[in-house]
Design an enzyme around this catalytic site. Structure first.
Site, PDB file in Angstrom:
ATOM      1  N   HIS A 134     -97.495  10.525  21.616  1.00  0.00           N
ATOM      2  CA  HIS A 134     -96.218  11.122  21.222  1.00  0.00           C
ATOM      3  C   HIS A 134     -95.134  10.592  22.154  1.00  0.00           C
ATOM      4  CE1 HIS A 134     -93.306  14.415  22.412  1.00  0.00           C
ATOM      5  NE2 HIS A 134     -92.975  14.205  21.156  1.00  0.00           N
ATOM      6  N   ARG A 138     -83.879  11.069  23.551  1.00  0.00           N
ATOM      7  CA  ARG A 138     -82.735  11.672  22.857  1.00  0.00           C
ATOM      8  C   ARG A 138     -81.491  11.750  23.753  1.00  0.00           C
ATOM      9  NH1 ARG A 138     -86.720  15.237  24.289  1.00  0.00           N
ATOM     10  NH2 ARG A 138     -86.020  16.768  25.799  1.00  0.00           N
TER      11      ARG A 138
END
Lengths: 352, 352
Positions: A134, A138
């Site tokens: 994963h 951001r």
């Protein structure tokens, strides 16, 4: 955040995550040319913004499958989203707890415009020896509201970068753990020697399943709220990237480290021998992955509670198949490979 | 709550749920004599109390399975627990919101002893045409603390019954829905005509998955906080069981209605033709079941957050296998059996 270059940071980040998404998806497609391509879905958020999901999934189960090519991946999503909108006072208040640079006046009933751009990926390979991975990077901005009718973007009043990447094996291979952590550490160290240890510990704390007393996987790095202001987990003296330009470079180094951190592991595990027992254990571990994501993951919870959120993109992180057994003996058998993993999940180790 | 008979209510409830558990487990075992028996596990809660889990699960996947008997059930748990302990002030405060009879002094830092006894069951059959069922009946008491060193139980200061039962089909058979709701309505009506409509609506509201805009299944009944005091959803004039004895009889009628509400449905669906397509849809619906239970179900969430809780018993409600597909076409195909179910889940209907 206006950066030293002419382009606003939001635009630079948007361009970067678009390129990174392309690179990563192409790399997976090149690795398994006989598998079907990723499904590319562009979407628009009615409240503002857009995104692109690139998702791979195996064909649904069918009795004819035995003749077909078994793909390397079982399910994978590499998504980007670039959204903007209005943060209501309650959201600002909640966000303030984690983001010290966000101004917050408890008496104010004001809403503030926000902008968020990020890339998020989850990859569940087919082979039980190949780990799930994963990653998420951001950028977030809060701006001053503009007077009614005025076009454009108000002054940036808070901004930060966040992200991380972590590995979730069903079977532990120490060389994989060392390679994954080592690659991330290498990308961090260039920007300050204290970053990796802090972000590694943060990751271990974040991806923890309290009701199981286990970590989700063997960790990696996790961080949030990186900006030019004070940071809750890094002392003000810690050498680290601080300006938006420096932090954007740092984020790019980490994003670019994804392929080298994961592909060598995937390549050496995809042909490992497998059997029903290993598959069963893999599906039980995927059940734990579901438990973490649905019960604890803040991003998933926030997404599920957001009106108008794109549920299919949020839940693409869930595995294609998961399994739960009551009082399973797997993981408890002394000396087994399954127990070896559980030991590490109960007591995270240093890998780099 | 002391009842009119000599036995304290907590003891009566404990005896009843024990008997009911036996009856239900025996009925399943009788229905499928070639399947393995339920696994009976007695456990003790270190903080006070005990329970018995009766769990059925299919053998783990194995390539030899094709020769073996395919059991009617895929996974089932019929559990009872009888626990006692201390409610800290924060728990009392939170509980007060749903239980108006519970005295609550916001300035008090007092903890209060509690007692809880209940039966909880979830049954996931193997055949995609046979619906999943859930039922739960429980009794709760809060008592006055006893002086240090004094043995026994303090005066009951609040008590209530709660429970319900609901059905989750993968394929909709109207006659099954009518039978299930009709049986529950019959058990309720004896105690007051307004109970079923209120509890049916409560069930539809409770078993709702907001992020999917769907109900978990086709409902049933759900209720809580039934005692001799004021009730938030039933007007004081509504004819209904009020004393502890009356309510215990009501709960017994509902508990005893479980077998007649579900077995006729199970019996007529277990031999329905199945194929990969139906199985795939069933596993996708089980994914939704997992989403509801892990994200919204208050009992599950409360259990996961409780230190020392028996996680295996709490999560036995999860199906053996579940599946998630990105943007699955199943459920969206006009006129399909899958779409027919989704329509009902988006707009609950009256069945009795």
């Amino acid at each position: 955040m206006a950066s030293a270059t002419a382009k606003p940071m939001r635009q630079q980040v948007e361009e970067y995550i678009h390129t990174l998404q392309d690179e990563i998806v192409s790399a997976f497609e090149k690795l398994d040319p006989n598998a079907s391509s990723f499904k590319r879905d562009s979407w628009v958020r009615p409240q503002g913004g857009k995104g692109q999901s690139c998702v791979f999934s195996m064909s649904p189960p069918s009795s004819e499958r035995s003749n077909a090519h078994v793909p390397i991946l079982e399910k994978a999503g590499v998504n980007i989203s670039v959204v903007h909108g209005i943060l209501p006072p309650a959201a600002i208040k909640q966000m303030r707890a984690d983001h010290s640079t966000l101004p917050y006046d408890p008496d104010s009933q004001a809403s503030l415009p926000f902008f968020a751009a990020g890339l998020s990926l989850v990859v569940h390979p087919q082979n039980p020896s190949a780990p799930t991975v994963h990653a998420n990077y951001r950028y977030f901005e809060v701006t001053e509201p503009l007077p009614e009718g005025q076009e454009g973007t108000g002054k940036v009043i808070a901004w930060w970068f966040g992200g991380g990447s972590d590995l979730t094996p069903s079977y532990l291979f120490e060389e994989d753990a060392k390679h994954f952590h080592g690659t991330l550490k290498g990308a961090c160290d260039e920007y300050g020697q204290e970053l990796y240890p802090v972000f590694k510990e943060w990751c271990d704390k974040y991806f923890y399943i309290p009701h199981r007393g286990e970590s989700r996987g063997i960790g990696g790095i996790f961080f949030d709220d990186l900006s030019d202001g004070h940071h809750a987990k890094l002392s003000d003296e810690t050498p680290r990237p601080k300006t938006a330009d420096e932090l954007f470079k740092f984020i790019q180094s980490l994003g670019n480290a994804f392929i080298p951190s994961y592909f060598p592991i995937l390549e050496r595990r995809i042909s490992a021998p497998s059997d029903e027992h290993k598959r069963r254990w893999q599906l039980l571990r995927r059940g734990r992955y579901v438990e973490f994501n649905l019960v604890y993951d803040r991003g998933t919870k926030f997404g599920l509670m957001t009106p108008g959120a794109r549920i299919e993109s949020i839940l693409m992180s869930l595995p294609e198949t998961a399994r739960w057994e009551y009082m399973s003996e797997l993981g408890n058998e002394k000396g087994s490979e399954e127990e070896k993993l559980i030991e590490i999940l109960k007591k995270p180790r240093d890998w780099a």
